[in-house]
Design a protein around this motif. Structure first.
Motif, PDB file in Angstrom:
ATOM      1  N   LEU A  57       0.830  -1.201   0.000  1.00 22.71           N
ATOM      2  CA  LEU A  57       0.000   0.000   0.000  1.00 22.71           C
ATOM      3  C   LEU A  57       0.866   1.253   0.000  1.00 22.71           C
ATOM      4  O   LEU A  57       0.547   2.251  -0.646  1.00 22.71           O
ATOM      5  N   ARG A  58       1.974   1.179   0.722  1.00 24.47           N
ATOM      6  CA  ARG A  58       2.843   2.351   0.870  1.00 24.47           C
ATOM      7  C   ARG A  58       3.825   2.485  -0.280  1.00 24.47           C
ATOM      8  O   ARG A  58       4.162   3.597  -0.692  1.00 24.47           O
ATOM      9  N   ARG A  85      -3.878   4.219  -2.025  1.00 25.13           N
ATOM     10  CA  ARG A  85      -3.790   3.580  -0.712  1.00 25.13           C
ATOM     11  C   ARG A  85      -5.160   3.466  -0.054  1.00 25.13           C
ATOM     12  O   ARG A  85      -5.473   2.462   0.583  1.00 25.13           O
ATOM     13  N   THR A  86      -5.953   4.511  -0.190  1.00 26.85           N
ATOM     14  CA  THR A  86      -7.308   4.439   0.364  1.00 26.85           C
ATOM     15  C   THR A  86      -8.112   3.324  -0.298  1.00 26.85           C
ATOM     16  O   THR A  86      -8.786   2.537   0.377  1.00 26.85           O
ATOM     17  N   ALA A  88      -6.607  -0.123   0.797  1.00 28.65           N
ATOM     18  CA  ALA A  88      -7.030  -0.506   2.145  1.00 28.65           C
ATOM     19  C   ALA A  88      -8.489  -0.944   2.153  1.00 28.65           C
ATOM     20  O   ALA A  88      -8.874  -1.877   2.875  1.00 28.65           O
ATOM     21  N   PRO A 139     -10.195   3.435   6.465  1.00 23.63           N
ATOM     22  CA  PRO A 139      -9.170   4.487   6.420  1.00 23.63           C
ATOM     23  C   PRO A 139      -8.260   4.527   7.636  1.00 23.63           C
ATOM     24  O   PRO A 139      -7.218   5.169   7.587  1.00 23.63           O
ATOM     25  N   THR A 180      -6.471   2.151   8.639  1.00 24.31           N
ATOM     26  CA  THR A 180      -5.244   1.476   8.205  1.00 24.31           C
ATOM     27  C   THR A 180      -4.473   2.319   7.207  1.00 24.31           C
ATOM     28  O   THR A 180      -3.266   2.535   7.361  1.00 24.31           O
ATOM     29  N   SER A 181      -5.154   2.830   6.184  1.00 22.92           N
ATOM     30  CA  SER A 181      -4.457   3.621   5.171  1.00 22.92           C
ATOM     31  C   SER A 181      -3.908   4.914   5.760  1.00 22.92           C
ATOM     32  O   SER A 181      -2.813   5.360   5.394  1.00 22.92           O
ATOM     33  N   HIS A 182      -4.642   5.532   6.686  1.00 19.72           N
ATOM     34  CA  HIS A 182      -4.173   6.771   7.296  1.00 19.72           C
ATOM     35  C   HIS A 182      -2.944   6.517   8.164  1.00 19.72           C
ATOM     36  O   HIS A 182      -2.007   7.323   8.184  1.00 19.72           O
ATOM     37  N   GLU A 242      -0.101   6.163   5.904  1.00 17.90           N
ATOM     38  CA  GLU A 242       0.176   7.421   5.206  1.00 17.90           C
ATOM     39  C   GLU A 242       1.189   8.278   5.961  1.00 17.90           C
ATOM     40  O   GLU A 242       1.992   8.994   5.345  1.00 17.90           O
ATOM     41  N   SER A 276       7.594   0.957   6.489  1.00 15.78           N
ATOM     42  CA  SER A 276       6.251   0.505   6.103  1.00 15.78           C
ATOM     43  C   SER A 276       6.015  -0.951   6.479  1.00 15.78           C
ATOM     44  O   SER A 276       4.911  -1.332   6.891  1.00 15.78           O
ATOM     45  N   SER A 323       3.142  -2.077   9.067  1.00 18.54           N
ATOM     46  CA  SER A 323       2.118  -3.027   8.635  1.00 18.54           C
ATOM     47  C   SER A 323       2.061  -4.227   9.575  1.00 18.54           C
ATOM     48  O   SER A 323       0.976  -4.717   9.911  1.00 18.54           O
TER      49      SER A 323
END
Length: 461
Positions: free
Chosen positions: A117-118, A126-127, A130, A360, A362-364, A367, A374, A378
């Motif tokens: 994702l990163r 990424r949003t 996720a 979000p 997770t994605s936030h 981020e 990363s 994770s």
């Protein structure tokens, strides 16, 4: 690259979660064929869960050190080998050993995939990534019990394990074009003492949940080792968890949100098929089918998540999602005394739809983490999810069994007594979820890490 990455993430989320849920429905068939009692049977599940949860923080750091492609390739091969050995196992110890191998592989597979994702996606990607991950996770969580029951009944329990192999083969074929070769830069080998302490602590604490006779000494030992790890991390120069993560309030807040969500939802999902069998009178396969509604609601609501994040921000979106999940749990509690399935549908749909809007967190969290950390980040996020799942099953189970025992002593029929315990568990889960919603609005906002990929700058207005 983006579509390929999303497809690999979807397969990984589905197969690693499916392997953790599909076994429950086939457990009675396994017990009959291998002559296992209940105490031995639970270790088929724990053999997967313990190494998975215990090694996740270590695995994330090692992935950052070794590089994603070799780590993911080795993890997929080990996961497939464990699935094959599990399907062919003719004794309890062989089956548990196969499950341990799968758990070890999943501990490396999940953070390695989540780190994509990163590294592979821009901010908007990424949003979406996720959301895809969580949608597939929820789908596997919902479909696992039903699929396990169907496979056990019509194909034999060995196919509970063999069903993993097509997913592994496809992912191995897609990996070279998705994950670039080479090792991560700027990371050192994780300290051995820290790896031992954190893994031992997590394994001891998780085992304590499954062994009531040894619960107190195991909890004491796990707590002592955990305190030793914290002291070591505070004083050592070479920390397992980088200060960039422990000092990041957004990352820690997102981790707390994930813990609260898992504590509430995981226990409810675990005991729902049991309630459907003993109170609603459904069969093993049919008892898990209503959970498909949750997966359908997650998938249906997922396309709305990016727009909600763009309009309201990730934290408010997560807070609203958790509030909807809590409302769904309360809706189930309100009708749980009715021995019918249809009144439960609105609550299940609300739980699924709300869960889609929690992705979000997770994605936030990823981020705001530097790119070189990363994998570690994770791993910590996934470890939090797995541990919250184990603790959630224990917490809701303790509430359910205590209320059920009290009602049985009062002369309430067994099915109604179980329903009463389940209702109490729903109320506890709702309280935890609403606490998460309150926490979400208090997590501070921040700008993304300066080490974002070049594509991030083009994606963010």
């Amino acid at each position: 690259m983006t579509r390929r990455t999303l497809f690999v993430l979807a397969l990984g989320a589905f197969v690693t979660t499916l392997d953790n849920t599909i076994v429950a429905a086939g457990a009675p068939s396994i017990a009959r064929d291998l002559s296992l009692d209940v105490g031995a049977l639970q270790w088929i599940a724990l053999g997967y869960m313990l190494p998975f949860a215990g090694l996740l923080p270590v695995a994330g750091a090692l992935i950052d050190r070794w590089g994603r492609r070799p780590a993911l390739t080795g993890a997929l091969l080990a996961f497939g080998l464990g699935a094959t050995a599990g399907g062919l196992a003719g004794s309890a110890w062989l089956l548990v050993a196969a499950r341990v191998l799968q758990g070890l592989a999943a501990a490396f597979l999940v953070p390695g995939l989540l780190s994509l994702l990163r590294t592979n996606l821009d901010a908007r990607g990424r949003t979406l990534g996720a959301a895809v991950w969580t949608a597939c996770l929820a789908a596997a969580l919902a479909l696992g019990p039903a699929l396990g029951g169907v496979l056990s009944e019509y194909c034999g329990w060995a196919w509970i394990f063999f069903v993993n192999l097509p997913f592994v083969a496809v992912m191995l074929g897609l990996l070279p074009g998705t994950v670039p070769p080479g090792r991560g830069g700027g990371t050192r080998a994780p300290p051995a003492s820290a790896m031992f302490l954190v893994t031992a602590s997590l394994v001891l604490l998780t085992t304590a949940l499954a062994e009531p006779r040894l619960r107190i000494p195991l909890l004491a030992a796990g707590t002592a080792v955990g305190v030793a790890f914290l002291v070591r991390e505070r004083r050592a120069a070479d920390r397992l968890v980088p200060p960039a993560l422990t000092g990041n309030r957004v990352f820690l807040g997102s981790l707390g949100l994930q813990l609260l969500w898992g504590l509430g939802i995981s226990g409810i999902f675990f005991f729902t098929p049991l309630l459907h069998q003993e109170f609603l009178g459904l069969g093993p396969a049919g008892a898990g089918l209503p959970l498909v509604l949750v997966a359908v609601a997650v998938v249906a609501a997922t396309p709305l998540v990016p727009a909600a994040v763009a309009r309201h921000g990730p934290l408010r979106t997560v807070a609203a999602g958790l509030a909807v999940v809590g409302a769904g749990l309360l809706a189930l509690a309100a009708v749980n005394h009715v021995p019918a399935l249809w009144p439960r549908v609105p609550g299940l749909v609300l739980i699924g739809a709300g869960s889609a809007f929690t992705v979000p967190m997770t994605s936030h969290a990823l981020e705001v983490v530097e790119r070189r950390y990363s994998g570690t980040a994770s791993g910590l996020l996934t470890a939090g999810r797995e541990l919250s799942s184990a603790l959630g099953v224990a917490l809701i189970g303790a509430v359910l069994t205590s209320v059920r025992a009290a009602r049985l002593e009062a002369g309430v029929p067994a099915g109604a007594a179980l329903a009463g315990g389940y209702t109490a568990g729903l109320l506890v889960a709702a309280g935890l979820t609403f606490a998460g919603a309150l926490l979400a609005v208090r997590v501070p906002g921040t700008r993304p890490a300066e080490t974002s990929s070049p594509r991030d700058k083009r994606a963010v207005p």
